[in-house]
Write a protein that holds these residues in place. Structure first.
Motif, PDB file in Angstrom:
ATOM      1  N   SER A 397       0.831  -1.201   0.000  1.00  0.00           N
ATOM      2  CA  SER A 397       0.000   0.000   0.000  1.00  0.00           C
ATOM      3  C   SER A 397       0.861   1.245   0.000  1.00  0.00           C
ATOM      4  O   SER A 397       1.969   1.259   0.561  1.00  0.00           O
ATOM      5  CB  SER A 397      -0.917   0.004   1.234  1.00  0.00           C
ATOM      6  OG  SER A 397      -1.736   1.151   1.244  1.00  0.00           O
ATOM      7  N   ALA A 398       0.348   2.296  -0.643  1.00  0.00           N
ATOM      8  CA  ALA A 398       1.002   3.603  -0.673  1.00  0.00           C
ATOM      9  C   ALA A 398      -0.021   4.633  -1.121  1.00  0.00           C
ATOM     10  O   ALA A 398      -1.010   4.287  -1.788  1.00  0.00           O
ATOM     11  CB  ALA A 398       2.200   3.592  -1.622  1.00  0.00           C
ATOM     12  N   PRO A 399       0.156   5.898  -0.770  1.00  0.00           N
ATOM     13  CA  PRO A 399      -0.753   6.936  -1.264  1.00  0.00           C
ATOM     14  C   PRO A 399      -0.729   7.016  -2.782  1.00  0.00           C
ATOM     15  O   PRO A 399       0.336   6.905  -3.398  1.00  0.00           O
ATOM     16  CB  PRO A 399      -0.200   8.218  -0.634  1.00  0.00           C
ATOM     17  CG  PRO A 399       0.581   7.759   0.553  1.00  0.00           C
ATOM     18  CD  PRO A 399       1.167   6.427   0.168  1.00  0.00           C
ATOM     19  N   VAL A 400      -1.892   7.184  -3.374  1.00  0.00           N
ATOM     20  CA  VAL A 400      -1.965   7.287  -4.831  1.00  0.00           C
ATOM     21  C   VAL A 400      -1.060   8.399  -5.342  1.00  0.00           C
ATOM     22  O   VAL A 400      -0.361   8.241  -6.349  1.00  0.00           O
ATOM     23  CB  VAL A 400      -3.423   7.520  -5.283  1.00  0.00           C
ATOM     24  CG1 VAL A 400      -3.470   7.898  -6.766  1.00  0.00           C
ATOM     25  CG2 VAL A 400      -4.266   6.290  -5.026  1.00  0.00           C
ATOM     26  N   ALA A 401      -1.065   9.545  -4.662  1.00  0.00           N
ATOM     27  CA  ALA A 401      -0.276  10.691  -5.119  1.00  0.00           C
ATOM     28  C   ALA A 401       1.201  10.344  -5.252  1.00  0.00           C
ATOM     29  O   ALA A 401       1.871  10.774  -6.203  1.00  0.00           O
ATOM     30  CB  ALA A 401      -0.462  11.870  -4.162  1.00  0.00           C
ATOM     31  N   SER A 402       1.740   9.558  -4.309  1.00  0.00           N
ATOM     32  CA  SER A 402       3.157   9.194  -4.378  1.00  0.00           C
ATOM     33  C   SER A 402       3.412   8.134  -5.428  1.00  0.00           C
ATOM     34  O   SER A 402       4.489   8.101  -6.047  1.00  0.00           O
ATOM     35  CB  SER A 402       3.643   8.714  -3.008  1.00  0.00           C
ATOM     36  OG  SER A 402       3.006   7.510  -2.629  1.00  0.00           O
ATOM     37  N   VAL A 403       2.435   7.252  -5.660  1.00  0.00           N
ATOM     38  CA  VAL A 403       2.608   6.186  -6.649  1.00  0.00           C
ATOM     39  C   VAL A 403       2.675   6.746  -8.065  1.00  0.00           C
ATOM     40  O   VAL A 403       3.463   6.284  -8.900  1.00  0.00           O
ATOM     41  CB  VAL A 403       1.464   5.155  -6.532  1.00  0.00           C
ATOM     42  CG1 VAL A 403       1.516   4.152  -7.680  1.00  0.00           C
ATOM     43  CG2 VAL A 403       1.541   4.421  -5.198  1.00  0.00           C
ATOM     44  N   ILE A 404       1.856   7.754  -8.359  1.00  0.00           N
ATOM     45  CA  ILE A 404       1.825   8.298  -9.726  1.00  0.00           C
ATOM     46  C   ILE A 404       2.776   9.476  -9.901  1.00  0.00           C
ATOM     47  O   ILE A 404       2.921   9.988 -11.015  1.00  0.00           O
ATOM     48  CB  ILE A 404       0.403   8.716 -10.121  1.00  0.00           C
ATOM     49  CG1 ILE A 404      -0.103   9.868  -9.248  1.00  0.00           C
ATOM     50  CG2 ILE A 404      -0.536   7.526 -10.070  1.00  0.00           C
ATOM     51  CD1 ILE A 404      -1.430  10.439  -9.706  1.00  0.00           C
ATOM     52  N   GLN A 405       3.405   9.913  -8.832  1.00  0.00           N
ATOM     53  CA  GLN A 405       4.305  11.069  -8.930  1.00  0.00           C
ATOM     54  C   GLN A 405       5.428  10.802  -9.932  1.00  0.00           C
ATOM     55  O   GLN A 405       6.074   9.768  -9.908  1.00  0.00           O
ATOM     56  CB  GLN A 405       4.915  11.374  -7.564  1.00  0.00           C
ATOM     57  CG  GLN A 405       5.809  12.609  -7.552  1.00  0.00           C
ATOM     58  CD  GLN A 405       6.433  12.852  -6.188  1.00  0.00           C
ATOM     59  OE1 GLN A 405       6.336  11.999  -5.309  1.00  0.00           O
ATOM     60  NE2 GLN A 405       7.067  13.987  -6.021  1.00  0.00           N
ATOM     61  N   GLY A 406       5.616  11.749 -10.828  1.00  0.00           N
ATOM     62  CA  GLY A 406       6.679  11.623 -11.808  1.00  0.00           C
ATOM     63  C   GLY A 406       6.365  10.700 -12.957  1.00  0.00           C
ATOM     64  O   GLY A 406       7.256  10.341 -13.729  1.00  0.00           O
ATOM     65  N   THR A 407       5.101  10.290 -13.104  1.00  0.00           N
ATOM     66  CA  THR A 407       4.702   9.419 -14.205  1.00  0.00           C
ATOM     67  C   THR A 407       3.754  10.164 -15.134  1.00  0.00           C
ATOM     68  O   THR A 407       3.307  11.275 -14.839  1.00  0.00           O
ATOM     69  CB  THR A 407       4.004   8.148 -13.692  1.00  0.00           C
ATOM     70  OG1 THR A 407       2.677   8.483 -13.238  1.00  0.00           O
ATOM     71  CG2 THR A 407       4.773   7.517 -12.535  1.00  0.00           C
ATOM     72  N   ALA A 408       3.402   9.524 -16.231  1.00  0.00           N
ATOM     73  CA  ALA A 408       2.474  10.128 -17.184  1.00  0.00           C
ATOM     74  C   ALA A 408       1.067  10.262 -16.614  1.00  0.00           C
ATOM     75  O   ALA A 408       0.230  10.963 -17.186  1.00  0.00           O
ATOM     76  CB  ALA A 408       2.426   9.288 -18.459  1.00  0.00           C
ATOM     77  N   CYS A 409       0.808   9.609 -15.485  1.00  0.00           N
ATOM     78  CA  CYS A 409      -0.519   9.674 -14.869  1.00  0.00           C
ATOM     79  C   CYS A 409      -0.684  10.878 -13.965  1.00  0.00           C
ATOM     80  O   CYS A 409      -1.786  11.178 -13.511  1.00  0.00           O
ATOM     81  CB  CYS A 409      -0.787   8.392 -14.080  1.00  0.00           C
ATOM     82  SG  CYS A 409      -0.772   6.928 -15.126  1.00  0.00           S
ATOM     83  N   GLU A 410       0.411  11.572 -13.692  1.00  0.00           N
ATOM     84  CA  GLU A 410       0.367  12.757 -12.838  1.00  0.00           C
ATOM     85  C   GLU A 410       0.165  14.004 -13.689  1.00  0.00           C
ATOM     86  O   GLU A 410       0.723  14.131 -14.774  1.00  0.00           O
ATOM     87  CB  GLU A 410       1.671  12.882 -12.048  1.00  0.00           C
ATOM     88  CG  GLU A 410       1.711  14.071 -11.106  1.00  0.00           C
ATOM     89  CD  GLU A 410       3.085  14.266 -10.490  1.00  0.00           C
ATOM     90  OE1 GLU A 410       3.164  14.788  -9.368  1.00  0.00           O
ATOM     91  OE2 GLU A 410       4.080  13.918 -11.157  1.00  0.00           O
ATOM     92  N   ARG A 411      -0.630  14.937 -13.182  1.00  0.00           N
ATOM     93  CA  ARG A 411      -0.752  16.235 -13.847  1.00  0.00           C
ATOM     94  C   ARG A 411       0.392  17.101 -13.349  1.00  0.00           C
ATOM     95  O   ARG A 411       0.357  17.633 -12.239  1.00  0.00           O
ATOM     96  CB  ARG A 411      -2.073  16.891 -13.475  1.00  0.00           C
ATOM     97  CG  ARG A 411      -3.302  16.106 -13.884  1.00  0.00           C
ATOM     98  CD  ARG A 411      -4.534  16.721 -13.273  1.00  0.00           C
ATOM     99  NE  ARG A 411      -5.723  15.925 -13.495  1.00  0.00           N
ATOM    100  CZ  ARG A 411      -6.808  15.986 -12.733  1.00  0.00           C
ATOM    101  NH1 ARG A 411      -6.837  16.804 -11.700  1.00  0.00           N
ATOM    102  NH2 ARG A 411      -7.858  15.242 -12.990  1.00  0.00           N
TER     103      ARG A 411
END
Length: 438
Positions: A397-411
Motif C-alpha cells: 500500500s502507498a498513497p496514490v499521489a506518491s505512486v503516480i508522482q513523476g509518471t504520465a498519470c500525474e498532472r
C-alpha cells in the motif's frame, strides 16, 4: 562549448526524461507464507483433523479497506478453506491472523457441509467493494472446491453488510434466468450517483459466460447485459507468470467507475485475456429495457495497452482521474490518466517487482486516497506447487499521489516530473528468473 548551470540543469532533465524505468515499490505492509485464522479455543486442531482447514489450500484473492480494517477474501478453490470472507486490522502484525466475517458462526463451513451456515454465510467470493455509505458489497458464487469437483452449497447471491454494525442489511439471490452453466462472478463495483444510499447500482462481471449483471438496490431487481466486447481475445490468452506457462480464455473480470457526468458515469472494463481497454455509459446499463442494439453500439474501444498487458483487476481514483490495472505478465501495475489520450506513453508500467508482485490479483483505491495491491502467486497455486517456506501472499500500500508522482498519470510539468524521477529508485521490469525466494 561550456554550458552554464541553468543549461546544464535542463540538459540533465532532458536526458532523464529519455531514460525508461519502472519504479520499485515499498516493502509489503502484510505478508504470509500460509494463511491462518484467529481460531477459538481448540477449533484449529479439530478443523485440521476433519479437513475443514488445510493451510496450503488457502489463497487470498481480493482486498478492500474500510477505516481500520482490511477485508481479505479466499475463494474456495480447494477443500479446507474455513472462511471465504475475512478481515484483519491495519495495526496488526506483519503476518496477522484472519478474522472470519461477520463471525465464525456465519462464515465457517466444514469440509462436508451441505449448505450455508446462516443467511449471512458467504460461501466463495473473489473481490468485494466498500461503498461511500459504509457498506460492504459481496457477490457469492455459492460453490466449493472450484478447481476440482465443484459443489453448489448455495445459489449465487449479492450480500450487503452494514460495516458500522457488522450486520447483514440485504441479500439478493441472483435469478436462474441470469445464470449460465459457466457463470463465475469475479468482482463487484457499486455506483451511487445521487444523495440517497438506497439509490445504488451494482455491476458484476460474469467472467465465465461473458456478461455483466446489473443490480438495482432501490428496485431489488437485476438483469443480464451481453456484448461481444466482454469476450476474451484469442491472441491474448497465453501467459507466463512465476515461470509457469498457461492459457486462459477468461472474459470480463473487473470493472471500474469513472467520474460522475450528468448523473451517469463511464464504466471501464476489460476481459482478463485481452490487452484492450473499453468503456460504456452507465446510462445504458441502468436501463433494464434498453434495446439490445444500443448495448451493442454503446461500447467505446479506448485503446490497446500493448503486448503482455493482460490484467486481472482494475480500480479508479476519482481524485486524480486515474485508472489502475494489475498486469499479470509484467508482475506489476499500470495507470492511465483519463484526461490524456490513451496511448502507450500515457499507460506506463509504474510498479513492477518479480517476487513481491508475482501474480498481482487485486487492486483497490480506498476512500482516503491510498492504493492497495494484493499478490498471491496464483499460477503456482493452481498449476504447480507453492513453496510454503517462502512468502507467497503480500499486501502492499502507498498513497496514490506518491505512486503516480513523476509518471504520465500525474498532472505535472516536465521539470517537476524530472526532479521526481531523480529522487525515486528504479528497478528492472523484466523478470528473467522467477526463483520464488523471499
Amino acid at each position: 562549448m561550456k554550458l552554464n548551470s541553468r543549461k546544464r540543469m535542463f540538459y540533465l532533465i532532458y536526458l532523464l526524461l529519455l531514460v525508461p524505468g519502472v519504479w520499485c515499490l515499498l516493502p509489503p505492509k502484510f505478508q504470509w507464507k500460509t494463511l491462518d485464522f484467529a481460531w477459538e479455543g481448540q477449533a484449529r486442531d479439530s478443523a485440521i483433523k476433519s479437513g475443514a482447514y488445510i493451510p496450503e489450500n488457502n489463497m487470498p484473492a481480493g482486498i478492500a479497506r474500510w477505516k481500520d480494517r482490511l477485508f481479505i477474501t479466499i475463494p474456495r478453490w480447494k477443500k479446507g478453506v474455513p472462511a471465504s470472507l475475512n478481515y484483519i486490522y491495519l495495526n496488526s502484525t506483519h503476518s496477522p491472523l484472519l478474522n472470519p466475517y461477520p463471525s465464525w458462526a456465519d462464515a465457517f463451513l466444514s469440509s462436508k457441509a451441505c449448505c450455508a451456515s446462516s443467511n449471512s454465510t458467504v460461501v466463495s467470493t473473489f473481490r468485494v467493494h466498500v461503498d461511500k455509505c459504509g457498506r460492504l458489497w459481496v457477490v457469492d458464487n455459492g460453490v466449493t472446491n472450484m478447481a476440482h469437483d465443484v459443489k453448489q452449497i448455495a445459489p449465487p447471491a449479492i450480500f450487503i453488510f452494514d460495516l458500522k454494525t457488522d450486520k447483514l442489511m440485504h441479500r439478493y439471490t441472483i435469478k436462474d434466468e441470469l445464470l449460465r452453466d459457466s457463470s463465475v462472478f469475479t468482482s463487484i463495483v457499486v455506483d451511487i450517483t445521487g444523495k440517497e444510499c438506497k439509490d445504488a447500482y451494482a455491476y458484476i462481471p460474469d467472467m465465465g459466460s461473458n456478461a455483466l449483471i446489473v443490480y438495482s438496490l432501490k428496485d431489488n431487481d437485476a438483469w443480464r447485459v451481453e456484448n461481444h466486447y466482454f469476450h476474451f481475445d484469442p491472441h491474448a490468452g497465453v501467459y507466463r507468470v512465476g515461470g509457469i506457462d498457461f492459457y486462459w480464455s477468461d472474459g470480463i473480470s473487473s470493472v471500474a467507475l469513472g467520474p460522475i457526468k450528468k448523473n451517469c458515469r463511464d464504466l471501464y472494463f476489460h476481459p482478463t485475456s485481452s490487452t484492450k481497454q473499453f468503456a460504456m455509459s452507465t446510462k445504458l446499463l441502468k436501463n433494464k429495457n434498453v434495446p439490445r442494439e444500443d448495448i451493442f453500439m454503446g461500447v467505446q474501444v479506448i485503446g490497446n495497452r500493448g503486448p503482455q498487458t493482460q490484467a486481472t483487476a482494475c480500480d479508479f481514483d476519482l481524485e486524480h482521474n486515474v485508472l489502475f490495472h494489475t498486469l499479470l505478465s509484467k508482475n506489476g501495475v499500470s495507470c492511465w490518466n483519463v484526461d490524456k489520450p490513451f496511448k502507450r506513453d500515457n499507460v506506463p508500467l509504474i510498479i513492477s517487482e518479480c517476487t513481491a508482485l508475482e501474480f498481482p490479483n487485486d487492486i483497490k483505491v480506498d476512500h482516503e486516497g491510498s492504493l492497495w495491491i494484493l499478490s498471491n502467486r496464483q499460477s503456482r497455486f493452481l498449476y504447480e506447487a507453492m513453496n510454503f517456506t517462502d512468502v507467497n501472499f503480500r499486501v502492499l500500500s502507498a498513497p496514490v499521489a506518491s505512486v503516480i508522482q513523476g509518471t504520465a498519470c500525474e498532472r505535472t510539468s516536465a521539470v517537476s516530473k524530472a526532479f521526481s524521477f531523480m529522487t525515486r529508485p528504479r528497478c528492472n521490469s523484466e523478470c528473467k528468473v522467477n526463483s520464488g525466494t523471499t
